[in-house]
Design an enzyme around this catalytic site. Structure first.
Site, mmCIF file in Angstrom:
data_model
loop_
_atom_site.group_PDB
_atom_site.id
_atom_site.type_symbol
_atom_site.label_atom_id
_atom_site.label_comp_id
_atom_site.label_asym_id
_atom_site.label_seq_id
_atom_site.Cartn_x
_atom_site.Cartn_y
_atom_site.Cartn_z
ATOM 1 N N ASN A 85 26.712 61.813 63.843
ATOM 2 C CA ASN A 85 28.143 62.165 63.742
ATOM 3 C C ASN A 85 29.079 60.977 63.931
ATOM 4 O OD1 ASN A 85 27.579 62.155 66.512
ATOM 5 N ND2 ASN A 85 29.072 63.749 66.960
ATOM 6 N N GLU A 184 23.546 61.190 76.761
ATOM 7 C CA GLU A 184 24.853 61.720 76.328
ATOM 8 C C GLU A 184 24.546 62.900 75.429
ATOM 9 O OE1 GLU A 184 27.750 60.795 77.290
ATOM 10 O OE2 GLU A 184 27.381 58.848 78.211
ATOM 11 N N CYS A 218 31.009 65.744 69.900
ATOM 12 C CA CYS A 218 30.587 66.351 71.168
ATOM 13 C C CYS A 218 31.809 66.666 72.021
ATOM 14 C CB CYS A 218 29.650 65.410 71.912
ATOM 15 S SG CYS A 218 30.376 63.783 72.129
ATOM 16 N N GLU A 391 28.668 55.928 79.687
ATOM 17 C CA GLU A 391 28.744 54.823 78.720
ATOM 18 C C GLU A 391 30.186 54.360 78.649
ATOM 19 O OE1 GLU A 391 26.940 56.448 75.044
ATOM 20 O OE2 GLU A 391 25.326 55.035 75.467
HETATM 21 P P1 NAP Z 1 19.864 65.473 67.542
HETATM 22 O O1 NAP Z 1 19.243 66.368 66.560
HETATM 23 O O2 NAP Z 1 19.544 65.651 68.972
HETATM 24 O O3 NAP Z 1 19.460 63.986 67.071
HETATM 25 C C1 NAP Z 1 19.909 62.850 67.754
HETATM 26 C C2 NAP Z 1 18.926 61.716 67.533
HETATM 27 O O4 NAP Z 1 17.672 62.053 68.109
HETATM 28 C C3 NAP Z 1 18.650 61.427 66.064
HETATM 29 O O5 NAP Z 1 18.443 60.031 65.924
HETATM 30 C C4 NAP Z 1 17.362 62.179 65.830
HETATM 31 O O6 NAP Z 1 16.605 61.690 64.757
HETATM 32 C C5 NAP Z 1 16.642 61.946 67.128
HETATM 33 N N1 NAP Z 1 15.604 62.925 67.437
HETATM 34 C C6 NAP Z 1 15.489 64.209 67.033
HETATM 35 N N2 NAP Z 1 14.374 64.757 67.570
HETATM 36 C C7 NAP Z 1 13.790 63.808 68.328
HETATM 37 C C8 NAP Z 1 12.619 63.758 69.146
HETATM 38 N N3 NAP Z 1 11.823 64.810 69.294
HETATM 39 N N4 NAP Z 1 12.339 62.606 69.768
HETATM 40 C C9 NAP Z 1 13.114 61.538 69.633
HETATM 41 N N5 NAP Z 1 14.235 61.503 68.892
HETATM 42 C C10 NAP Z 1 14.577 62.637 68.245
HETATM 43 O O7 NAP Z 1 21.444 65.465 67.441
HETATM 44 P P2 NAP Z 1 22.344 65.309 66.138
HETATM 45 O O8 NAP Z 1 22.329 66.601 65.406
HETATM 46 O O9 NAP Z 1 22.009 64.069 65.407
HETATM 47 O O10 NAP Z 1 23.768 65.076 66.814
HETATM 48 C C11 NAP Z 1 24.578 66.103 67.231
HETATM 49 C C12 NAP Z 1 24.442 66.299 68.738
HETATM 50 O O11 NAP Z 1 24.778 65.100 69.411
HETATM 51 C C13 NAP Z 1 25.409 67.334 69.267
HETATM 52 O O12 NAP Z 1 24.762 68.160 70.194
HETATM 53 C C14 NAP Z 1 26.482 66.494 69.944
HETATM 54 O O13 NAP Z 1 27.203 67.151 70.948
HETATM 55 C C15 NAP Z 1 25.678 65.355 70.462
HETATM 56 N N6 NAP Z 1 26.533 64.196 70.734
HETATM 57 C C16 NAP Z 1 26.805 63.866 72.028
HETATM 58 C C17 NAP Z 1 27.615 62.778 72.311
HETATM 59 C C18 NAP Z 1 27.914 62.404 73.741
HETATM 60 O O14 NAP Z 1 28.408 61.303 73.933
HETATM 61 N N7 NAP Z 1 27.688 63.254 74.718
HETATM 62 C C19 NAP Z 1 28.161 62.034 71.267
HETATM 63 C C20 NAP Z 1 27.881 62.406 69.951
HETATM 64 C C21 NAP Z 1 27.043 63.492 69.712
HETATM 65 P P3 NAP Z 1 16.588 62.491 63.353
HETATM 66 O O15 NAP Z 1 17.916 62.321 62.768
HETATM 67 O O16 NAP Z 1 15.517 61.810 62.586
HETATM 68 O O17 NAP Z 1 16.269 63.919 63.685
#
Ligand code: NAP
Length: 410
Positions: A85, A184, A218, A391
């Site tokens: 995102n 995060e 997020c 962070e």
């Molecule tokens: P996600 O599905 O959790 O993926 C995040 C990262 O983790 C991607 O690089 C993904 O790779 C990788 N990943 C997925 N499964 C994994 C596993 N089993 N082991 C290791 N890595 C793995 O999240 P997203 O859909 O990309 O992002 C949206 C989420 O991020 C939302 O929940 C949002 O709230 C959160 N977010 C939080 C913050 C914060 O600062 N708190 C900031 C931005 C976003 P792939 O793409 O290859 O699956």
């Protein structure tokens, strides 16, 4: 410090190119992408300035017999995993402090957005980062890659930004080698409008808190709690502003681009339908676009009842559910009624009252009369299941250091 400063300058000079690349990869509106490039580059500038300010500590032991010298050393090789995102800012928010602290990194970008990460690696290489210090490892086999990297005892840090679900899995994997974790994770931000709020400020704040990055953030305001006495006025104004949001391809100049993929549209629509099925009124939007592309219009839901899934689950789209409350205590109770604790927003003209409510909210950050909290100089992060660690700011740097205590008798 000088390399990070050059990276800031190069990234800023190349801003338009990187912003366009991000739009093509992830769909966000060009204005959002430009904003992200500027924000992302700021982490290089901020940490260029922090890199030369890593202080240790010297104390005298209470016995008076010896000195306690505390050194801050780089924690070691760091695995950085980032979401799609904010493909630039989530990477620089980790790379900046890691390099400033003296760590080498392996960045595993989201499979939706590897090109932005590779563009950043080019910027860093041109800025003078030595070969092997910043490594970008795109893969669709994220789980297997993370497991292999974390199994290597030389890796001492995992910094992850993404969903709470994947965060939980990674914490378990990291436990095997007792790796230090910064997490995060997801958010479910409440936005509370008290009855004495300046409505112009509150509606502007709600628009930014909801619509920044098309709601795919997020920090996005997920639940708008508005005092009964101003609920109709606030909701009408918000609905007018949301109805005026133009939707179209990211590079077309529209304010709202498409969502990231088909599943995202399906999930958002499912949440809207669930709320409507339970009695919520759809004031604006509420249906995916007819044409091609993953478009979902800016949507406002009024009278959203307790129990609607949209109040419990991350929306990750341009939908604003409005709920009415009667007093501050009820607002705080509703706002805290979630497993998440990333950020909350509060609007009031009374600063003392705003600070009292801010203290009572169970989350890591509060926007007081502001719809944006993100700032490279501030500690960003959440409580409860929104994560561990911070962070940004000086705190963000300390996450990549380990303190070593030397007992000395001089
Ligand atoms: P996600 O599905 O959790 O993926 C995040 C990262 O983790 C991607 O690089 C993904 O790779 C990788 N990943 C997925 N499964 C994994 C596993 N089993 N082991 C290791 N890595 C793995 O999240 P997203 O859909 O990309 O992002 C949206 C989420 O991020 C939302 O929940 C949002 O709230 C959160 N977010 C939080 C913050 C914060 O600062 N708190 C900031 C931005 C976003 P792939 O793409 O290859 O699956």
């Amino acid at each position: 410090s000088e390399i990070l400063r050059r990276a800031f300058e190069l990234m800023t000079a190349r801003g338009e190119q990187i912003a366009e690349l991000m739009v093509r990869e992830n769909g966000k509106a060009l204005a959002d992408a430009r904003g992200e490039v500027a924000y992302a580059a700021e982490f290089f500038r901020w940490y260029a300035e922090e890199a030369v300010r890593i202080a240790g500590d010297v104390r005298t032991a209470p016995s008076g017999n010896n000195r306690i010298v505390v050194l801050r050393q780089p924690i070691g090789i760091s695995l950085l995993i980032t979401p799609w995102n904010f493909p630039a800012a989530m990477a620089t928010r980790k790379i900046g402090p890691a390099l400033a602290a003296g760590c080498t990194v392996i960045l595993k970008p989201a499979s939706e957005t590897p090109l932005t990460a590779l563009a950043l690696a080019e910027v860093l290489a041109e800025a003078g980062v030595p070969a092997g210090v910043v490594n970008v490892l795109p893969s669709r086999r994220s789980g297997a890659v993370a497991q292999a990297v974390l199994a290597d005892p030389r890796v001492r840090k995992l910094s992850f930004t993404g969903s709470t679900e994947v965060g939980r899995t990674l914490l378990k994997v990291a436990a095997d080698q007792v790796v230090s974790c910064s997490m995060e994770l997801g958010g479910n931000a409440p936005l509370v409008v008290l009855e004495d709020a300046d409505l112009d400020v509150a509606v502007d704040g709600a628009m930014v808190a909801k619509m920044r990055n098309g709601g795919e953030a997020c920090t996005a305001a997920n639940r708008m709690y508005v005092h009964r006495s101003i609920a109709t006025q606030f909701t009408e104004r918000l609905a007018r502003r949301m109805a005026a949001v133009t939707t179209g391809p990211g590079l077309s100049g529209a304010a709202l681009g498409p969502l990231v993929n088909a599943e995202a549209v399906e999930k958002v629509h499912e949440l809207v339908q669930d709320a409507a099925g339970r009695g919520a009124r759809v004031l604006v939007g509420g249906r995916p676009g007819d044409g091609p592309g993953y478009f979902y219009p800016a949507t406002v839901l009024a009278d959203v009842p307790a129990g609607a899934r949209i109040l419990d689950e991350e929306i990750f789209g341009p939908v604003a559910p409005v709920v009415v409350f009667d007093d501050d205590e009820e607002a705080v109770r509703l706002a805290n009624d979630t497993e998440y604790g990333l950020v909350a927003y509060v609007f009031t003209r009374d600063l003392a009252r705003g600070l009292r409510v801010a203290e009572a909210l169970d989350c890591g950050m509060v926007g007081l009369n502001r719809g944006v909290v993100s700032d490279p100089a501030a500690p960003f992060g959440g409580t409860k299941q929104s994560g561990l660690g911070r962070e940004g700011g000086h705190e963000g740097l300390l996450e990549y250091t380990e303190s070593k205590y030397v007992a000395v008798d001089w």
